[in-house]
Every structure is written in C-alpha cells, then in structure tokens.
Design a protein around this motif. Sequence first.
Motif, PDB file in Angstrom:
ATOM      1  N   VAL A  97       0.879  -1.176   0.000  1.00  0.00           N
ATOM      2  CA  VAL A  97       0.000   0.000   0.000  1.00  0.00           C
ATOM      3  C   VAL A  97       0.911   1.218   0.000  1.00  0.00           C
ATOM      4  O   VAL A  97       1.688   1.418   0.940  1.00  0.00           O
ATOM      5  N   THR A  98       0.812   2.056  -1.038  1.00  0.00           N
ATOM      6  CA  THR A  98       1.810   3.105  -1.173  1.00  0.00           C
ATOM      7  C   THR A  98       1.270   4.343  -1.884  1.00  0.00           C
ATOM      8  O   THR A  98       0.124   4.372  -2.355  1.00  0.00           O
ATOM      9  N   ALA A  99       2.115   5.389  -1.910  1.00  0.00           N
ATOM     10  CA  ALA A  99       1.913   6.606  -2.715  1.00  0.00           C
ATOM     11  C   ALA A  99       0.599   7.317  -2.454  1.00  0.00           C
ATOM     12  O   ALA A  99      -0.160   7.616  -3.375  1.00  0.00           O
ATOM     13  N   GLY A 100       0.319   7.625  -1.205  1.00  0.00           N
ATOM     14  CA  GLY A 100      -0.849   8.438  -0.900  1.00  0.00           C
ATOM     15  C   GLY A 100      -2.155   7.695  -0.833  1.00  0.00           C
ATOM     16  O   GLY A 100      -3.225   8.294  -0.978  1.00  0.00           O
ATOM     17  N   SER A 101      -2.140   6.401  -0.594  1.00  0.00           N
ATOM     18  CA  SER A 101      -3.389   5.634  -0.501  1.00  0.00           C
ATOM     19  C   SER A 101      -4.005   5.803   0.883  1.00  0.00           C
ATOM     20  O   SER A 101      -3.300   5.908   1.889  1.00  0.00           O
ATOM     21  N   ILE A 102      -5.344   5.814   0.918  1.00  0.00           N
ATOM     22  CA  ILE A 102      -6.087   5.918   2.172  1.00  0.00           C
ATOM     23  C   ILE A 102      -7.064   4.754   2.240  1.00  0.00           C
ATOM     24  O   ILE A 102      -7.918   4.604   1.368  1.00  0.00           O
ATOM     25  N   LEU A 103      -6.939   3.915   3.268  1.00  0.00           N
ATOM     26  CA  LEU A 103      -7.849   2.789   3.452  1.00  0.00           C
ATOM     27  C   LEU A 103      -8.861   3.132   4.535  1.00  0.00           C
ATOM     28  O   LEU A 103      -8.491   3.527   5.640  1.00  0.00           O
TER      29      LEU A 103
END
Length: 642
Positions: free
Chosen positions: A374-380
């Motif tokens: 999970v990378t580069a500005g991801s929001i879960l």
Amino acid sequence: MSKKNNEVIKNENTVQAIVIADTFGDEFVPISNDIPHALLPLINKPLIDYTLEFLSLGGIEETFLFCCTHVDDIKDHINKSVKNNEVWTLTMKVNIIVSESCRSFGDCLRDLDAKGLLRGNFVLLEPGTISNIQLLPLIKKHNELTKVDKGAAMTVVFQEAGINHISRCPQEEVLIAVNSQKRILSYKKMWKNRERKVDFPLEIFLENPCVSLMHNLKDAHIAICSPSVLPLFSDNFDFQTKDDFVRGLIMNEEILGSTVYCHILKGSQYGGAVTSWRMYQALSQELRQNWIYPIVPSRKRNRALKNNVMVGEGTVFDDSTFLNNAVLGEHVSIGKNVKIEDAFVLSNCKIEDNVIITHSVVGPSCVIKAKSKVTAGSILGKGCVIEKDTFIENSLVQANEPEECGNGDKLGRKAYRLRIDDDEEEDRSIAILAKKMSRLHIQEENYESEYYSDGFSDSEADGLSYTQSPAPDDTKLFFTEVIDSLTRGFEDNLLCDNLILEINSSRYAYNVTVKEVNFNVIKAILTISLRHPIGAQYFSHLSRLLSYFAPVLKNYIRNESAMIDCLQAVEDVATSNEELKEKWVMFVLQYFYDKDYVSEDAILDWFSTLDQKGKFHTQVKPFTDWLQEAEEASSSESEGSD
C-alpha cells in the motif's frame, strides 16, 4: 447585591469559544465516513481533545461545540472525558450544540445567532484546530481595538511561517495587505490564482501611508470575534466560510461598516488545523517533536521508538519489522518482515507478513494480508480487507461497495476503490490534493507548478503522481530559515531559547546532520553581522550581536568536533566575502577564543588543513603565530619557575 445578580454578572464576563466540529467536505473520505473529524485520532488521541486542552490552557471558561454529523459518538466521547476528569474539564464547561440541517460553516454561525447563546467577544475555531497560545491577551487586545474602531468585527490569527514551513498548506496560501494598525486591506487566497501576478486596489495605497504585503504567513484557523460577527453571517447568506466573511467585509467595508484585523504569532507560538491529509501529516510531525508544547501526545497511550516512531498501547510487532517516521495505533498486530514508513496505521489493524506500507493511511480495523503493498498516498477506510499479493497505489479504498463501481474497482470482498468526480476541474484538483500524502516540505519547483499550472495531467486524474521535480538542497533551505529566525530574534529581542527551538524544528524538517546544523548556525550569525556597514562602528555591532547570541553559540559549540564546524563556518564566510580583511578574521577568532567557544588545539588543527597558498591562510596565520608564541612563553615561564 443578590446571589442571582452575581451569577448574571459572572455569566456576562465568561470567556467563551465556538468550535465547529465538522469540515463539510470530503477531505478525509473514506475514513470520515465512519469516524467524525473531531474524533480522528492524531497520535492516538482524538483531535477534539487537543482543541479542548488548548482552549482550557488558553483561558476559555465555556465552549460551544457545534456538531452536525456523528453527534452521538461525539457526545459519548465528551461525557466520557468529563467522567474521567480530563484536564480541560477542571476549568472549562463544554456545551454540545446539535443541528443536522447545517451544510456549511456559515450555517452553523447563523444557527448560533438565532439561539442567542453568545454574550460578548468570543473565540472562533475552525475544525481540527491545535494551538499553544494564550487567548486572554488576544481577547483583551481585540477588546481595546473595538474601543478605537467601533466597526472592528474580527481579529484573524496567522502564524509567521516561511515558504518551506512544514505546516504551510498549498490550499491555504494567503497574501494579505495590512496597514500600520494591522487592519487587513486586501485578502487573497493564492490557491485558485493561476496567474503569476496579483492585483491590488490602488486606493489602499492612496489612503494609507504605510501598507505591508505579507505572504510569510499560514492561517492558524483561530479568530477573535466581536458580538457583531454572528449577525453579519445571518445578514449575508453568501458567507459560507471564514474566508468568505473576511473577503466580504473588506470588499463591502463602506456598506457593512465593519473591519477585520490580524494578529501574527511568532517564535514558539503555534497555531494550525488538520484540514487535509497533508496537514494531518505535518501536525503529527510537530506534535512528535514537541513543537506545540505544552500541547503534547498522550504519554500513557504511546511509547516513542527510534526513527521518529510512535506506538500505541497493545501493539505488537516482530524484530524483523522496519519502522521509520510512522505512527501505529492501539492493538495493532504486525507480522514478520513488514516495512512501514512515512505512514499511519490506526487502531485494531492486522498486518500480515512481508507487507509494505509507505506514504499512506490505514484506517481502523483493517486487515492487510501477506505480500501486499500500500503506497503513494493511498487511504484505506475502516474495516478494509486487502487480499494477499495486492498492490494499491494512490487510491482511496473503502470496505463497502460504492454506488458507482467500475471495472477494476473491486480489489477484494471488502475493498473497493473510490473514483474521483471529474465534472469540474477545480473540484477535482482539490479532491486530489486533499487525499494525497505529500512531502512535508513544499519545494519551490512544486510550489510554482501547483499554483500556476493550467490543469492536471492525465495521470493525476486518477491520483496525484508521485514523480516530483528535483528538490532544492535541503541544507540551503535550512540555512535560509536559520537566517530568518535569527534576524527576527535579534530585531524583536526574542529569547534565544525560543530561537534554539525554532532552529531544532527546522533541523528535523530538513533532516540535516548535526555537523551541518553547527556549521550553518555559526555561518548565519556571521552573515547577519555583515548586513551592517563595515566601518568604524562595525566591530562594536558585531560584539553586541555575538553577545546577544551567546546562548545559541554555547548550545551548538559543545565539543571538539563542533569547534571545527564553527571554524569552518568562519572560513566559509571570510572566503565568500572578498571585502573582509585580516582584521575581521582576527577579531572573530580572538572573540571565539576568548569566550572559550573554540580551543587552541582546535584552532591549530583546523589551521593545519588550510591551503598554505591561499589568501585566507595568510589572514589566519598572525593569530596562530600569536597562539604558539603565547604557548612557548608560558612553557618558558613554567620551566623558569622550576
């Protein structure tokens, strides 16, 4: 006088504040779908706790917390805080005001005006505000202002911050024009300005003998308000935000008869708000480094680890876990060979083996299965389940299926990618920037491209690209900030302890080494001295400057290595300024030697490394000759006495 009359007088003098709990936007989607903004955990402590603690310490006695969504959750939290005797409950009363029909910041204030709860000047806070300032002096100053200017409606609080300050937000960039009384004459938000020029009304310069244009500011999201503020919102339904209010009063000053002033925070005073994920990241960093003291994260709920990592209660991880610049919530379970860097993992999450999480936010109760990234500005969002070997980049992900779910949006049984509405370019750009986890520093190249580009590229339509133009030298940016801090400190006669805190905060912001800090601090002090004409009075000015900065010099010249850094700074300044003669070099070296900032051994060791054919070597040699002669004379006297 009766007891009842005494209570009335006391109530009229109560210092009041209004806190708006909702953002009325989608900046924190998908996490805000389940967690109200006021309860968003910041280093495992809800945002509202920081705000109420600040108000209590600032002197506020009664606060109205205005809620429109997740009302029951907020009420439960406030009641629990009162039951647990949290610090703010000892000196301040909190009243929760509910109105689920409000759709904007302005609607909330119009509703409050109709209720008639405010009795005098009050403090107005926007959502997610955190500060460490004393509010009573600002309220007193605003009260005195209203006696001189009957139309003074609001004092807007800004914090002095350079262009690369970690908590300056691109969407909040502001340029203001003020007169000598700090009355705001022009107020322009730079985010929507796509051109490289700014227009100001000519009359503000014709009608005011002194006008200051200020861009070195960030909005503290705090305002001191007169009783007229709420009726002004009620009379003008186009005022939906505080910015609308300020611009509206300035543009219609003659019609509305109201004025707006500003107050600038300096030194160790801090004011800011979590208005986007970027600001969430910045304030988290500042809290971890104690830059908002005495507002600090909960010591009971967190333990600090190396590499700027905070870990909540009940969180477990393997020795093979790599953690750097991260915050882990409570009861997080982490498997083997996991990497978490520049990221936030909220409470009750499970991270399986060989997972990588970088530059992202993982909401509460998520499960990320083995070998996923999970990378580069991801929001879960809350409760997402990321299946094994899944790669998520630059995406908003929620557990429930959205209304519009296209091909490729389903990432798993409880993981769906959210799409951004592309109907309007402006809304699209704001949505993109609201969700990104950008670098803490706004570099100059990116600053211009973000402000003045005509639009976003195709790759940015699906999420902001993580490819950035080359960054300027962080050490040079650090040096520039040190120059600014020390210059302001000397001019305003600020405490050197506060300047040291500013320098240390800049050090962490730019990640410079101890050696670079020592070198650049000494270089900055000497460079500031050169702004004074080199003449008959120069050396008395230099002595006064060095004496003033004595606590700073003592703080950074602590050992032999730091002495060499100091001498190298003298060398750099002398060789970069050809007008400096031998007399300047001799004076500086003699001063540092006499004050025991540098030792004889350090000077001689450093001198041995200089280019013997260089001009600077010739300038330094008389001083080292004097040192050696003094040493020989001392030795001779010692032998004679024997």
